[in-house]
Design a protein around this motif. Structure first.
Motif, PDB file in Angstrom:
ATOM      1  N   GLU A 126       0.837  -1.187   0.000  1.00  0.00           N
ATOM      2  CA  GLU A 126       0.000   0.000   0.000  1.00  0.00           C
ATOM      3  C   GLU A 126       0.876   1.243   0.000  1.00  0.00           C
ATOM      4  OE1 GLU A 126      -3.867   1.849   2.361  1.00  0.00           O
ATOM      5  OE2 GLU A 126      -2.466   0.556   3.443  1.00  0.00           O
ATOM      6  N   ARG A 127       0.710   2.061  -1.019  1.00  0.00           N
ATOM      7  CA  ARG A 127       1.487   3.301  -1.119  1.00  0.00           C
ATOM      8  C   ARG A 127       0.804   4.326  -0.212  1.00  0.00           C
ATOM      9  NH1 ARG A 127       4.276   3.407  -6.309  1.00  0.00           N
ATOM     10  NH2 ARG A 127       3.924   5.654  -6.456  1.00  0.00           N
ATOM     11  N   ARG A 128       1.414   4.583   0.936  1.00  0.00           N
ATOM     12  CA  ARG A 128       0.681   5.309   1.982  1.00  0.00           C
ATOM     13  C   ARG A 128       1.615   6.172   2.827  1.00  0.00           C
ATOM     14  NH1 ARG A 128      -3.649   2.625   6.204  1.00  0.00           N
ATOM     15  NH2 ARG A 128      -3.282   4.009   7.974  1.00  0.00           N
ATOM     16  N   ILE A 129       1.111   7.344   3.206  1.00  0.00           N
ATOM     17  CA  ILE A 129       1.778   8.232   4.157  1.00  0.00           C
ATOM     18  C   ILE A 129       0.768   8.576   5.241  1.00  0.00           C
ATOM     19  CG2 ILE A 129       2.874  10.477   4.525  1.00  0.00           C
ATOM     20  CD1 ILE A 129       3.775  10.419   1.596  1.00  0.00           C
ATOM     21  N   ASP A 130       1.158   8.388   6.493  1.00  0.00           N
ATOM     22  CA  ASP A 130       0.306   8.727   7.635  1.00  0.00           C
ATOM     23  C   ASP A 130       0.870   9.951   8.346  1.00  0.00           C
ATOM     24  OD1 ASP A 130      -1.695   6.236   8.509  1.00  0.00           O
ATOM     25  OD2 ASP A 130      -0.007   5.621   7.263  1.00  0.00           O
ATOM     26  N   ILE A 131      -0.006  10.886   8.698  1.00  0.00           N
ATOM     27  CA  ILE A 131       0.396  12.084   9.443  1.00  0.00           C
ATOM     28  C   ILE A 131      -0.486  12.161  10.681  1.00  0.00           C
ATOM     29  CG2 ILE A 131       0.788  14.566   9.353  1.00  0.00           C
ATOM     30  CD1 ILE A 131       0.552  14.286   6.259  1.00  0.00           C
ATOM     31  N   ARG A 132       0.144  12.189  11.825  1.00  0.00           N
ATOM     32  CA  ARG A 132      -0.599  12.164  13.083  1.00  0.00           C
ATOM     33  C   ARG A 132      -0.078  13.242  14.014  1.00  0.00           C
ATOM     34  NH1 ARG A 132      -0.294   9.378  18.160  1.00  0.00           N
ATOM     35  NH2 ARG A 132      -2.372   8.784  18.918  1.00  0.00           N
ATOM     36  N   THR A 133      -0.984  13.902  14.728  1.00  0.00           N
ATOM     37  CA  THR A 133      -0.578  14.842  15.782  1.00  0.00           C
ATOM     38  C   THR A 133      -1.186  14.397  17.100  1.00  0.00           C
ATOM     39  OG1 THR A 133      -2.435  16.351  15.342  1.00  0.00           O
ATOM     40  CG2 THR A 133      -0.346  16.793  14.202  1.00  0.00           C
ATOM     41  N   ASP A 134      -0.494  14.766  18.176  1.00  0.00           N
ATOM     42  CA  ASP A 134      -0.928  14.374  19.511  1.00  0.00           C
ATOM     43  C   ASP A 134      -0.204  15.274  20.505  1.00  0.00           C
ATOM     44  OD1 ASP A 134      -2.169  13.017  21.537  1.00  0.00           O
ATOM     45  OD2 ASP A 134      -1.056  11.141  21.274  1.00  0.00           O
ATOM     46  N   SER A 135      -0.604  15.219  21.754  1.00  0.00           N
ATOM     47  CA  SER A 135       0.121  15.931  22.803  1.00  0.00           C
ATOM     48  C   SER A 135       0.318  14.992  23.983  1.00  0.00           C
ATOM     49  CB  SER A 135      -0.634  17.192  23.238  1.00  0.00           C
ATOM     50  OG  SER A 135      -1.902  16.881  23.764  1.00  0.00           O
ATOM     51  N   ARG A 136       1.484  15.145  24.617  1.00  0.00           N
ATOM     52  CA  ARG A 136       1.828  14.256  25.723  1.00  0.00           C
ATOM     53  C   ARG A 136       2.925  14.899  26.566  1.00  0.00           C
ATOM     54  NH1 ARG A 136       4.056   9.308  23.192  1.00  0.00           N
ATOM     55  NH2 ARG A 136       1.981   9.311  22.232  1.00  0.00           N
ATOM     56  N   ASP A 137       2.749  14.871  27.866  1.00  0.00           N
ATOM     57  CA  ASP A 137       3.787  15.320  28.802  1.00  0.00           C
ATOM     58  C   ASP A 137       4.295  16.720  28.477  1.00  0.00           C
ATOM     59  OD1 ASP A 137       3.632  12.813  30.079  1.00  0.00           O
ATOM     60  OD2 ASP A 137       5.099  11.959  28.701  1.00  0.00           O
ATOM     61  N   GLY A 138       3.368  17.631  28.165  1.00  0.00           N
ATOM     62  CA  GLY A 138       3.754  19.010  27.908  1.00  0.00           C
ATOM     63  C   GLY A 138       4.379  19.252  26.553  1.00  0.00           C
ATOM     64  N   VAL A 186       4.905  22.723  24.523  1.00  0.00           N
ATOM     65  CA  VAL A 186       3.708  23.534  24.298  1.00  0.00           C
ATOM     66  C   VAL A 186       3.822  24.840  25.073  1.00  0.00           C
ATOM     67  CG1 VAL A 186       2.338  21.460  23.949  1.00  0.00           C
ATOM     68  CG2 VAL A 186       2.374  22.549  26.210  1.00  0.00           C
ATOM     69  N   VAL A 187       3.018  25.819  24.665  1.00  0.00           N
ATOM     70  CA  VAL A 187       2.976  27.099  25.357  1.00  0.00           C
ATOM     71  C   VAL A 187       2.329  26.883  26.721  1.00  0.00           C
ATOM     72  CG1 VAL A 187       2.066  29.445  25.317  1.00  0.00           C
ATOM     73  CG2 VAL A 187       2.768  28.347  23.177  1.00  0.00           C
ATOM     74  N   PRO A 188       3.007  27.250  27.803  1.00  0.00           N
ATOM     75  CA  PRO A 188       2.421  27.060  29.139  1.00  0.00           C
ATOM     76  C   PRO A 188       1.141  27.868  29.298  1.00  0.00           C
ATOM     77  CG  PRO A 188       4.777  27.529  29.281  1.00  0.00           C
ATOM     78  CD  PRO A 188       4.364  27.808  27.871  1.00  0.00           C
ATOM     79  N   PRO A 189       0.176  27.344  30.024  1.00  0.00           N
ATOM     80  CA  PRO A 189      -1.060  28.092  30.271  1.00  0.00           C
ATOM     81  C   PRO A 189      -0.763  29.445  30.909  1.00  0.00           C
ATOM     82  CG  PRO A 189      -1.286  25.823  31.010  1.00  0.00           C
ATOM     83  CD  PRO A 189       0.161  26.019  30.659  1.00  0.00           C
ATOM     84  N   GLY A 190      -1.426  30.481  30.404  1.00  0.00           N
ATOM     85  CA  GLY A 190      -1.243  31.811  30.971  1.00  0.00           C
ATOM     86  C   GLY A 190      -0.186  32.636  30.276  1.00  0.00           C
TER      87      GLY A 190
END
Length: 199
Positions: free
Chosen positions: A101-113, A184-188
């Motif tokens: 299968e000719r395929r590219i997967d793109i995934r985003t997520d957030s974890r541990d800041g 990630v940008v800290p809250p505040g």
């Protein structure tokens, strides 16, 4: 250091100049949701990928927290990763292997800041002896005229500029995954805080 006309710039100077080219003139970082530059790049590349029968699978997290970066420079990194993935898939197909299968997967997520982007392909994979060199300037496995070996080196530098990290996992003959990680940008925090200024 001033380099006389006619003298070749050292590789580090060339990389520095190319990386600086993409910087915004005010040098102030923006709040960037990593989903946005991904979508922008896909508007350009998706038609080409579809013409080459490469399926793109998106799994973008809702409510992904923003990072401190520049939209256009993150686009440059994503563009490079996607074109490399495209080339790897086409190289595998060109070697006579059309039973995949000719395929590219793109995934985003957030974890541990951290906000994460993972770009995976079903291409030819990277040999272990090559994997250790892929972020070196001017290293390339492509044919003459197909690449200068600067894309991953510049991309790595951009990621590091935003205190991020780039990792690669690859299995020869099965495919490759690149993972980007940014704090990630800290809250505040606000865009006017000192932390948003590039040193």
């Amino acid at each position: 250091v001033i380099w006389p006309l006619g003298d070749a710039l050292p590789p580090t100077a060339i990389i520095g100049r190319l990386r600086d080219f993409g910087r915004k003139s005010d040098f102030s970082r923006e709040r960037v949701c990593l989903n946005d530059p991904i979508r922008s790049v896909l508007k350009i590349l998706r038609p080409q990928l579809e013409l080459q029968n490469i399926k793109v699978v998106l799994d973008l997290a809702d409510g992904l927290p923003p990072v401190r970066a520049h939209h256009n420079r993150i686009e440059q990194v994503i563009f490079n990763l996607l074109t490399n993935a495209r080339d790897a898939v086409n190289q595998k197909a060109g070697a006579g292997n059309d039973k995949f299968e000719r395929r590219i997967d793109i995934r985003t997520d957030s974890r541990d800041g951290h906000a994460l982007v993972t770009v995976s392909d079903t291409g030819c994979g990277i040999p272990e002896e090559v994997k250790a060199k892929i972020f070196e300037a001017f290293f390339t496995t492509k044919e003459m005229g197909e690449g200068m070996g600067l894309g991953l080196s510049i991309s790595s530098g951009i990621v590091e500029d935003y205190r991020g990290a780039i990792r690669v996992h690859s299995e020869l003959g099965r495919g490759t995954s690149f993972r980007l990680s940014f704090p990630v940008v800290p809250p505040g925090d606000s865009p006017t805080s000192p932390a948003f200024t590039v040193s």
